[in-house]
Design an enzyme around this catalytic site. Structure first.
Site, PDB file in Angstrom:
ATOM      1  N   LYS A  54      80.365  34.446 119.965  1.00  0.00           N
ATOM      2  CA  LYS A  54      81.252  34.303 118.804  1.00  0.00           C
ATOM      3  C   LYS A  54      82.701  34.117 119.274  1.00  0.00           C
ATOM      4  O   LYS A  54      83.432  33.272 118.748  1.00  0.00           O
ATOM      5  CB  LYS A  54      81.088  35.520 117.876  1.00  0.00           C
ATOM      6  CG  LYS A  54      79.729  35.487 117.171  1.00  0.00           C
ATOM      7  CD  LYS A  54      79.299  36.791 116.516  1.00  0.00           C
ATOM      8  CE  LYS A  54      77.857  36.627 116.007  1.00  0.00           C
ATOM      9  NZ  LYS A  54      77.267  37.817 115.414  1.00  0.00           N
ATOM     10  N   GLN A  98      79.265  43.841 114.707  1.00  0.00           N
ATOM     11  CA  GLN A  98      77.986  43.343 115.230  1.00  0.00           C
ATOM     12  C   GLN A  98      76.849  44.300 114.839  1.00  0.00           C
ATOM     13  O   GLN A  98      76.939  45.496 115.058  1.00  0.00           O
ATOM     14  CB  GLN A  98      78.073  43.183 116.759  1.00  0.00           C
ATOM     15  CG  GLN A  98      76.828  42.595 117.396  1.00  0.00           C
ATOM     16  CD  GLN A  98      76.518  41.165 116.930  1.00  0.00           C
ATOM     17  OE1 GLN A  98      77.411  40.346 116.747  1.00  0.00           O
ATOM     18  NE2 GLN A  98      75.250  40.868 116.708  1.00  0.00           N
ATOM     19  N   ASP A 121      81.737  37.554 107.654  1.00  0.00           N
ATOM     20  CA  ASP A 121      80.309  37.527 107.992  1.00  0.00           C
ATOM     21  C   ASP A 121      79.453  37.800 106.742  1.00  0.00           C
ATOM     22  O   ASP A 121      78.229  37.771 106.810  1.00  0.00           O
ATOM     23  CB  ASP A 121      80.030  38.596 109.066  1.00  0.00           C
ATOM     24  CG  ASP A 121      78.761  38.322 109.867  1.00  0.00           C
ATOM     25  OD1 ASP A 121      78.385  37.137 109.999  1.00  0.00           O
ATOM     26  OD2 ASP A 121      78.152  39.284 110.356  1.00  0.00           O
TER      27      ASP A 121
END
Ligand code: NAP
Length: 280
Positions: A54, A98, A121
């Site tokens: 990322k 994450q 996200d």
């Protein structure tokens, strides 16, 4: 029938060129670039690799990223503190926590602590609710990436019967809602679904998000269906038995190179959008 290949890798590369231009334009206008903060808790090697990928994607489009790394002993309170700091940091425009976090942490509470304006996200309940209501929100990255891929190839969704196998909060559930918002008729299957095969046989659009290698058999898939495989397993196979579908489906996402590249691409796409919202 030879299936059209929905090439996520090519679309991601093309989109990166467009995003680079948008980042450069923003820098020229505001003197700043969007910044994504990634939070990695613990030492899971796969998660560390995803976070690195990322960060690399940000670099490729000229965006900055900040890597926050916390030990596996981190408590919920400590992680919430860190998220709050990033929420209050005006230089940060997107926050990625994450998944998964170590089990002592209340992951849902931490996801929901992310400021919705920085939830690039698409993991907060607020973002999900807004998306479900058709309001402006960042979509959960994998299903939003699938929607971008279907759109790029002009796959018609309206009035089609979409069958989503899997109902996880990060994939199956938001996927079903996005397809519903696109006016598909949606069936959601899960581990308690009876006669899964009969549901799959009716799918015009099939999304496999089960987490088991080649669990969905090619034989169950209707001739001419559009097949989206979100899975990725060692040996380069997905959740759907794709091989025979190359001559049976009307379109399919390859594994690898279909859904996978669209996930990170959607994260940086939404980070650029957030940067534009904050900085423009
Ligand atoms: P998950 O959280 O494990 O969810 C799996 C879903 O499949 C659950 O809803 C489960 O039902 C359902 N399921 C399990 N066994 C089933 C069965 N026998 N019949 C029907 N449904 C069944 O997985 P996930 O995070 O959503 O991920 C799904 C897949 O996508 C995995 O292969 C993962 O590697 C992949 N993935 C890819 C990306 C990417 O970037 N490409 C990102 C995320 C995930 P219940 O709810 O009833 O338990």
């Amino acid at each position: 029938m030879t299936a059209l290949i929905l090439d996520g890798k090519a679309l991601a590369q093309k989109t990166e060129q467009e995003l680079s231009q948008r980042v450069a334009a923003l820098a020229a206008k505001s003197g700043k670039t969007p910044i994504l903060a990634t939070i990695l808790v613990g030492d899971d090697p796969a998660s560390a690799t995803y976070v690195k990928m990322k960060g690399n994607a940000c670099k490729r489009i000229g965006m900055d990223s900040i890597q926050v790394e916390l030990p596996s002993s981190t408590t919920t309170a400590e992680l919430l503190d860190k998220i709050e700091q990033l929420n209050n940091n005006d230089a940060v425009h997107g926050i990625l926590l994450q998944h998964p976090v170590p089990e002592q942490i209340d992951e849902r509470a931490c996801f929901d602590a992310i400021d919705a304006r920085k939830d690039v996200d698409g993991v907060t309940c607020l973002g999900f609710g807004r998306m479900a209501m058709g309001e402006k929100a960042y979509g959960c990255a994998t299903p939003a990436g699938i929607m971008r891929l279907l759109k790029a190839y002009d796959i018609p969704l309206e009035g089609k019967h979409a069958v989503v196998v899997g109902r996880s909060p990060i994939l199956g559930k938001p996927m079903a809602m996005m397809l519903l918002n696109a006016n598909a008729t949606v069936t959601i299957c899960h581990s308690r679904t009876q006669d899964l095969e009969s549901h799959i046989r009716q799918a015009d659009i099939l999304v496999g998000a089960v987490g088991r290698p080649e669990f969905i058999k090619a034989e169950w898939v209707k001739e001419g269906a559009v097949v989206v495989d979100a899975g990725y397993h060692p040996g380069g196979v997905g959740d759907i038995e794709l091989g025979p579908l190359a001559e049976k489906a009307s379109a399919l996402t390859p594994v690898p190179g279909g859904v996978g590249p669209m996930t990170i691409n959607t994260l940086i796409y939404q980070s650029v959008e957030s940067g534009e919202d904050f900085l423009a």
